[in-house]
Design a protein around this motif. Structure first.
Motif, PDB file in Angstrom:
ATOM      1  N   PHE A 132       0.932  -1.246  -0.225  1.00 53.86           N
ATOM      2  CA  PHE A 132       0.012  -0.002  -0.196  1.00 53.86           C
ATOM      3  C   PHE A 132       0.918   1.336  -0.177  1.00 53.86           C
ATOM      4  O   PHE A 132       0.319   2.210   0.062  1.00 53.86           O
ATOM      5  CB  PHE A 132      -1.049   0.104   1.154  1.00 53.86           C
ATOM      6  N   GLY A 133       2.073   1.091  -0.266  1.00 51.13           N
ATOM      7  CA  GLY A 133       3.052   2.367  -0.116  1.00 51.13           C
ATOM      8  C   GLY A 133       3.082   2.810  -1.776  1.00 51.13           C
ATOM      9  O   GLY A 133       2.315   2.663  -2.577  1.00 51.13           O
ATOM     10  N   GLU A 134       3.437   4.366  -1.369  1.00 52.82           N
ATOM     11  CA  GLU A 134       3.379   5.268  -2.686  1.00 52.82           C
ATOM     12  C   GLU A 134       3.886   4.832  -3.887  1.00 52.82           C
ATOM     13  O   GLU A 134       3.688   4.757  -4.967  1.00 52.82           O
ATOM     14  CB  GLU A 134       3.984   6.642  -2.187  1.00 52.82           C
ATOM     15  N   THR A 135       5.356   4.016  -3.783  1.00 50.36           N
ATOM     16  CA  THR A 135       5.935   3.717  -4.892  1.00 50.36           C
ATOM     17  C   THR A 135       5.223   2.490  -5.707  1.00 50.36           C
ATOM     18  O   THR A 135       5.002   2.714  -6.785  1.00 50.36           O
ATOM     19  CB  THR A 135       7.370   2.984  -4.475  1.00 50.36           C
ATOM     20  N   THR A 136       4.804   1.671  -4.748  1.00 48.25           N
ATOM     21  CA  THR A 136       3.963   0.376  -5.645  1.00 48.25           C
ATOM     22  C   THR A 136       2.695   1.050  -5.981  1.00 48.25           C
ATOM     23  O   THR A 136       2.349   0.757  -7.454  1.00 48.25           O
ATOM     24  CB  THR A 136       3.476  -0.620  -4.699  1.00 48.25           C
ATOM     25  N   ILE A 137       1.744   1.703  -5.352  1.00 44.12           N
ATOM     26  CA  ILE A 137       0.734   2.252  -6.075  1.00 44.12           C
ATOM     27  C   ILE A 137       0.757   3.286  -6.904  1.00 44.12           C
ATOM     28  O   ILE A 137      -0.015   3.326  -7.781  1.00 44.12           O
ATOM     29  CB  ILE A 137      -0.188   3.013  -4.709  1.00 44.12           C
ATOM     30  N   GLY A 138       1.808   4.194  -6.911  1.00 45.15           N
ATOM     31  CA  GLY A 138       2.140   5.185  -7.824  1.00 45.15           C
ATOM     32  C   GLY A 138       2.427   4.571  -9.156  1.00 45.15           C
ATOM     33  O   GLY A 138       1.941   4.881 -10.268  1.00 45.15           O
ATOM     34  N   TRP A 139       3.176   3.256  -9.308  1.00 42.28           N
ATOM     35  CA  TRP A 139       3.211   2.680 -10.474  1.00 42.28           C
ATOM     36  C   TRP A 139       2.209   2.189 -11.017  1.00 42.28           C
ATOM     37  O   TRP A 139       1.938   2.264 -12.251  1.00 42.28           O
ATOM     38  CB  TRP A 139       4.426   1.406 -10.128  1.00 42.28           C
ATOM     39  N   CYS A 140       1.411   1.427 -10.175  1.00 45.13           N
ATOM     40  CA  CYS A 140       0.125   0.922 -10.652  1.00 45.13           C
ATOM     41  C   CYS A 140      -0.809   1.944 -11.346  1.00 45.13           C
ATOM     42  O   CYS A 140      -1.630   1.679 -12.457  1.00 45.13           O
ATOM     43  CB  CYS A 140      -0.797  -0.078  -9.617  1.00 45.13           C
ATOM     44  N   ALA A 141      -0.867   3.162 -10.748  1.00 40.78           N
ATOM     45  CA  ALA A 141      -1.542   4.308 -10.964  1.00 40.78           C
ATOM     46  C   ALA A 141      -1.312   4.830 -12.592  1.00 40.78           C
ATOM     47  O   ALA A 141      -1.971   5.196 -13.360  1.00 40.78           O
ATOM     48  CB  ALA A 141      -1.386   5.457 -10.088  1.00 40.78           C
ATOM     49  N   THR A 142       0.206   4.533 -12.925  1.00 37.15           N
ATOM     50  CA  THR A 142       0.497   4.969 -14.192  1.00 37.15           C
ATOM     51  C   THR A 142      -0.174   4.030 -15.143  1.00 37.15           C
ATOM     52  O   THR A 142      -0.065   4.276 -16.534  1.00 37.15           O
ATOM     53  CB  THR A 142       2.197   4.737 -14.461  1.00 37.15           C
ATOM     54  N   GLN A 143      -0.312   2.824 -14.653  1.00 36.01           N
ATOM     55  CA  GLN A 143      -1.058   1.871 -15.812  1.00 36.01           C
ATOM     56  C   GLN A 143      -2.530   2.056 -15.891  1.00 36.01           C
ATOM     57  O   GLN A 143      -3.391   1.255 -16.939  1.00 36.01           O
ATOM     58  CB  GLN A 143      -0.657   0.257 -15.332  1.00 36.01           C
ATOM     59  N   MET A 144      -3.001   2.627 -15.106  1.00 40.85           N
ATOM     60  CA  MET A 144      -4.721   2.813 -15.211  1.00 40.85           C
ATOM     61  C   MET A 144      -5.295   3.654 -16.048  1.00 40.85           C
ATOM     62  O   MET A 144      -6.185   3.494 -16.747  1.00 40.85           O
ATOM     63  CB  MET A 144      -5.113   3.160 -13.956  1.00 40.85           C
ATOM     64  N   GLU A 145      -4.463   4.845 -16.405  1.00 36.78           N
ATOM     65  CA  GLU A 145      -4.886   5.686 -17.474  1.00 36.78           C
ATOM     66  C   GLU A 145      -3.695   6.721 -18.191  1.00 36.78           C
ATOM     67  O   GLU A 145      -3.022   7.080 -17.438  1.00 36.78           O
ATOM     68  CB  GLU A 145      -5.982   6.646 -16.718  1.00 36.78           C
ATOM     69  N   HIS A 146      -3.995   6.666 -19.442  1.00 36.28           N
ATOM     70  CA  HIS A 146      -2.928   7.332 -20.284  1.00 36.28           C
ATOM     71  C   HIS A 146      -3.864   8.293 -21.306  1.00 36.28           C
ATOM     72  O   HIS A 146      -4.863   7.715 -21.771  1.00 36.28           O
ATOM     73  CB  HIS A 146      -2.178   6.723 -21.090  1.00 36.28           C
ATOM     74  N   GLN A 147      -3.424   9.521 -21.421  1.00 35.10           N
ATOM     75  CA  GLN A 147      -4.061  10.513 -22.520  1.00 35.10           C
ATOM     76  C   GLN A 147      -3.095  11.227 -23.293  1.00 35.10           C
ATOM     77  O   GLN A 147      -2.392  11.537 -22.808  1.00 35.10           O
ATOM     78  CB  GLN A 147      -5.152  11.386 -21.632  1.00 35.10           C
ATOM     79  N   ILE A 148      -3.560  11.285 -24.696  1.00 31.67           N
ATOM     80  CA  ILE A 148      -2.881  12.122 -25.733  1.00 31.67           C
ATOM     81  C   ILE A 148      -3.924  12.899 -26.351  1.00 31.67           C
ATOM     82  O   ILE A 148      -4.811  12.398 -26.477  1.00 31.67           O
ATOM     83  CB  ILE A 148      -1.869  11.311 -26.413  1.00 31.67           C
ATOM     84  N   ARG A 149      -3.302  13.952 -27.068  1.00 29.60           N
ATOM     85  CA  ARG A 149      -4.089  14.752 -27.802  1.00 29.60           C
ATOM     86  C   ARG A 149      -3.722  14.674 -29.454  1.00 29.60           C
ATOM     87  O   ARG A 149      -2.269  14.683 -29.756  1.00 29.60           O
ATOM     88  CB  ARG A 149      -4.045  16.136 -27.821  1.00 29.60           C
ATOM     89  N   LEU A 150      -4.491  14.120 -30.155  1.00 34.38           N
ATOM     90  CA  LEU A 150      -4.131  13.980 -31.780  1.00 34.38           C
ATOM     91  C   LEU A 150      -4.995  14.794 -32.496  1.00 34.38           C
ATOM     92  O   LEU A 150      -6.074  14.389 -32.885  1.00 34.38           O
ATOM     93  CB  LEU A 150      -4.313  12.609 -32.119  1.00 34.38           C
ATOM     94  N   GLY A 151      -4.512  16.024 -33.063  1.00 29.90           N
ATOM     95  CA  GLY A 151      -5.448  16.956 -33.780  1.00 29.90           C
ATOM     96  C   GLY A 151      -6.636  17.556 -32.965  1.00 29.90           C
ATOM     97  O   GLY A 151      -6.167  17.894 -31.728  1.00 29.90           O
ATOM     98  N   SER A 152      -7.601  17.225 -33.672  1.00 24.76           N
ATOM     99  CA  SER A 152      -8.976  17.599 -32.889  1.00 24.76           C
ATOM    100  C   SER A 152      -9.691  16.531 -31.974  1.00 24.76           C
ATOM    101  O   SER A 152     -10.514  16.747 -31.616  1.00 24.76           O
ATOM    102  CB  SER A 152      -9.954  18.117 -33.708  1.00 24.76           C
ATOM    103  N   ARG A 153      -8.659  15.593 -31.483  1.00 26.38           N
ATOM    104  CA  ARG A 153      -9.282  14.067 -30.779  1.00 26.38           C
ATOM    105  C   ARG A 153      -8.398  14.210 -29.759  1.00 26.38           C
ATOM    106  O   ARG A 153      -7.188  14.561 -29.443  1.00 26.38           O
ATOM    107  CB  ARG A 153      -9.013  13.067 -31.539  1.00 26.38           C
ATOM    108  N   ILE A 154      -9.012  13.956 -28.450  1.00 25.69           N
ATOM    109  CA  ILE A 154      -8.483  13.510 -27.055  1.00 25.69           C
ATOM    110  C   ILE A 154      -8.535  12.000 -27.211  1.00 25.69           C
ATOM    111  O   ILE A 154      -9.691  11.622 -27.309  1.00 25.69           O
ATOM    112  CB  ILE A 154      -9.004  14.250 -25.916  1.00 25.69           C
ATOM    113  N   LEU A 155      -7.500  11.366 -27.150  1.00 27.40           N
ATOM    114  CA  LEU A 155      -7.388   9.817 -26.783  1.00 27.40           C
ATOM    115  C   LEU A 155      -6.950   9.400 -25.515  1.00 27.40           C
ATOM    116  O   LEU A 155      -5.952   9.778 -25.153  1.00 27.40           O
ATOM    117  CB  LEU A 155      -6.460   9.260 -28.039  1.00 27.40           C
TER     118      LEU A 155
END
Length: 543
Positions: A132-155
């Motif tokens: 339940f530490g910040e390092t482990t949970i923090g890495w899992c959090a990076t796997q939960m959601e990613h977002q990029i902008r491509l032109g007029s789209r948000i993916l």
């Protein structure tokens, strides 16, 4: 006396039947009297007030109606909890960790009362603090959601919760395993936890005192967490047959886990398996033998009834005799005793017939006993009726012979460590034989190496792929932030086994595109036109 009723939909549900936890110290003092008292309490033949000196708590037994109600409560809560922002759900980990830190001494005492030696109870809590530490949970959090902008789209690419996750911890270390499993909450799942009848108190304590208050603090819907004690068969039957349950997180034996995996497939239910381990440790000719010996004695912790301890050792013939001499001394220092005593590492073993069957099989196939092989009393003296098993080291000459011995082929779950002395030869041939043996292991939890030669370490790291965690020159069982603590392929995790982060394993990938001003027909056909235009441009420029 501490009493925990079933906890369903945010409310306590009492029962006419309870399971009583008699202290392990009382069992060690007089096993017949303690178990008779436990049975009579559960039959209602003894007033619990008259047994207060021997009993630390009781947990309500849930019937099939309560099991079904827990599933329904989780299904009702799941949409609301899944809609809670990810950042809020992730903060649950900090709330649980805070309570672990505040109540760690009390939690350790509960684990000790159920039979976990103090040193191992503290080790479990330390591992949970990393989970339940910040390092482990923090890495899992990076796997939960990613977002990029491509032109007029948000993916967006995100992981969405399975829905309702039913958690079945094992009889050994059930409280720590249940806390590991409920990291599925962070992904947005609602959960139902079944505490095993053999050791329910620690699970109930962990869920009610550590997890439930942290959920309440975040305003989670009632039913996000449900916990009960029951026999396994009615609970698992409900989970498989109910259309409300999306995933089952099962920890237990290989045989039961594989059957569950097959049955779940028929019902379209996802199963995450955490089964047996048959971990292999390789000791190379240049290993630090003092440290390697210290790591190998982890096999005996909890009398070997921990899935992630070393189960077999491959040693270079040049250092085999010296390693065995050191292990003989070290094994003799691992002692039994009441679980509350500091330094005690062995747990009582009530059923030991298979332990002696493993030894007979090994001796019949040419192995030798270097140390151990007897029952022990609480004070460490040999006895035909003792409740402890002496840490046992076997010598096995030759990898081929080792492959015939049951204690090498299977997880033993006893304080029994076969040391396989590799056949003499060139270092290259010995290393190849060691690697081939490790890779042939059908289990896949952990493997480790003791060596200083960088080329040996590099080959080991590059070629050993059949495990969830690989360690080099380190404690075999020690927990680390960021790296997985559980999981692996084969007999450890089933057909879809891998390094296990329940937060990720109980969620699934989903892609999202949010556009503005996009003409649908152009979106379909323009990409091909752009592709052709790009090819023509490349041809003109000699690309």
């Amino acid at each position: 006396m501490t009493t925990y009723d079933s906890y369903v939909g945010g409310a306590q549900v009492p029962s006419s039947r309870y399971v009583y936890t008699v202290t392990t110290s009382a069992v060690l003092a007089d096993v017949f009297e303690a178990l008779t008292l436990k049975r009579r309490l559960e039959q209602g033949a003894v007033d619990p007030a008259d047994a207060a000196d021997f009993v630390v708590g009781r947990c309500a037994m849930a019937d099939e109606d309560i099991i079904a109600a827990a599933t329904e409560a989780a299904a009702a809560a799941a949409p609301g909890w899944a809609a809670t922002p990810l950042a809020v759900r992730l903060s649950l980990a900090a709330g649980i960790r805070k309570r672990l830190e505040e109540k760690h001494a009390e939690f350790v005492d509960v684990l000790i009362a159920e039979g976990t030696p103090r040193a191992l109870a503290e080790w479990q809590v330390a591992g949970l603090l990393e989970t339940f530490g910040e390092t482990t949970i923090g890495w899992c959090a990076t796997q939960m959601e990613h977002q990029i902008r491509l032109g007029s789209r948000i993916l967006r690419l995100r992981r969405v919760p399975d829905g309702v996750v039913a958690i079945n911890p094992p009889q050994n270390a059930p409280a720590a395993s249940a806390l590991f499993g409920i990291t599925a909450l962070l992904a947005g799942n609602a959960v139902v936890v079944r505490a095993p009848r053999s050791a329910p108190l620690g699970v109930m304590y962990a869920m009610r005192e550590l997890v439930a208050p942290a959920l309440d603090e975040l305003g989670a819907p009632p039913g996000t967490l449900n916990v009960l004690c029951s026999r396994p068969s009615p609970a698992i039957r409900n989970w498989l047959e109910s259309p409300l349950v999306n995933s089952v997180f099962y920890t237990g034996s290989v045989e039961t886990g594989f059957k569950l995996e097959q049955d779940a497939a028929k019902h379209g239910t996802k199963v995450i398996l955490e089964l047996a381990g048959n971990d292999c440790v390789v000791v190379w000719r240049d290993a630090d033998l003092d440290l390697a010996t210290e790591a190998l004695t982890e096999c005996f912790f909890g009398s070997g009834q921990i899935c992630m301890v070393p189960n077999q050792v491959l040693v270079h013939p040049a250092v085999a005799d010296e390693l065995l001499d050191r292990l003989q001394v070290a094994a003799g220092q691992i002692r039994p005793g009441p679980p509350e005593e500091p330094g005690v590492l062995l747990s009582p073993v009530l059923r030991s017939e298979k332990f002696f069957a493993f030894i007979r099989d090994a001796l019949g196939k040419g192995a030798e006993i270097v140390h151990g092989g007897r029952r022990l009393e609480t004070d460490g003296s040999p006895s035909d009726t003792g409740m402890f098993l002496e840490p046992t080291v076997l010598r096995v000459d030759g990898i081929e012979r080792g492959r015939e011995i049951d204690a090498v082929r299977f997880e033993t779950f006893f304080p029994l460590l076969p040391i396989i002395v590799c056949e003499p030869g060139s270092d290259e041939s010995i290393l190849d034989a060691m690697l081939a043996h490790v890779l042939a292991n059908p289990y896949g939890l952990r493997n480790s190496l003791w060596a200083t030669d960088e080329s040996v370490v590099e080959q080991f790291v590059n070629r050993i792929t059949n495990c969830g965690l690989l360690k080099v020159n380190d404690s075999h069982i020690g927990f680390l932030p960021f790296l997985p603590t559980h999981g692996g392929p084969g007999r450890t995790g089933g057909a879809f086994g891998e390094a296990n982060y329940p937060m990720l394993r109980t969620s699934r990938l989903q892609g999202i595109s949010v556009a503005a001003g996009i003409r649908p027909r152009a979106a379909v056909f323009d990409a091909y036109t752009q592709f052709l235009t790009g090819r023509q441009a490349n041809a003109v420029h000699g690309g």
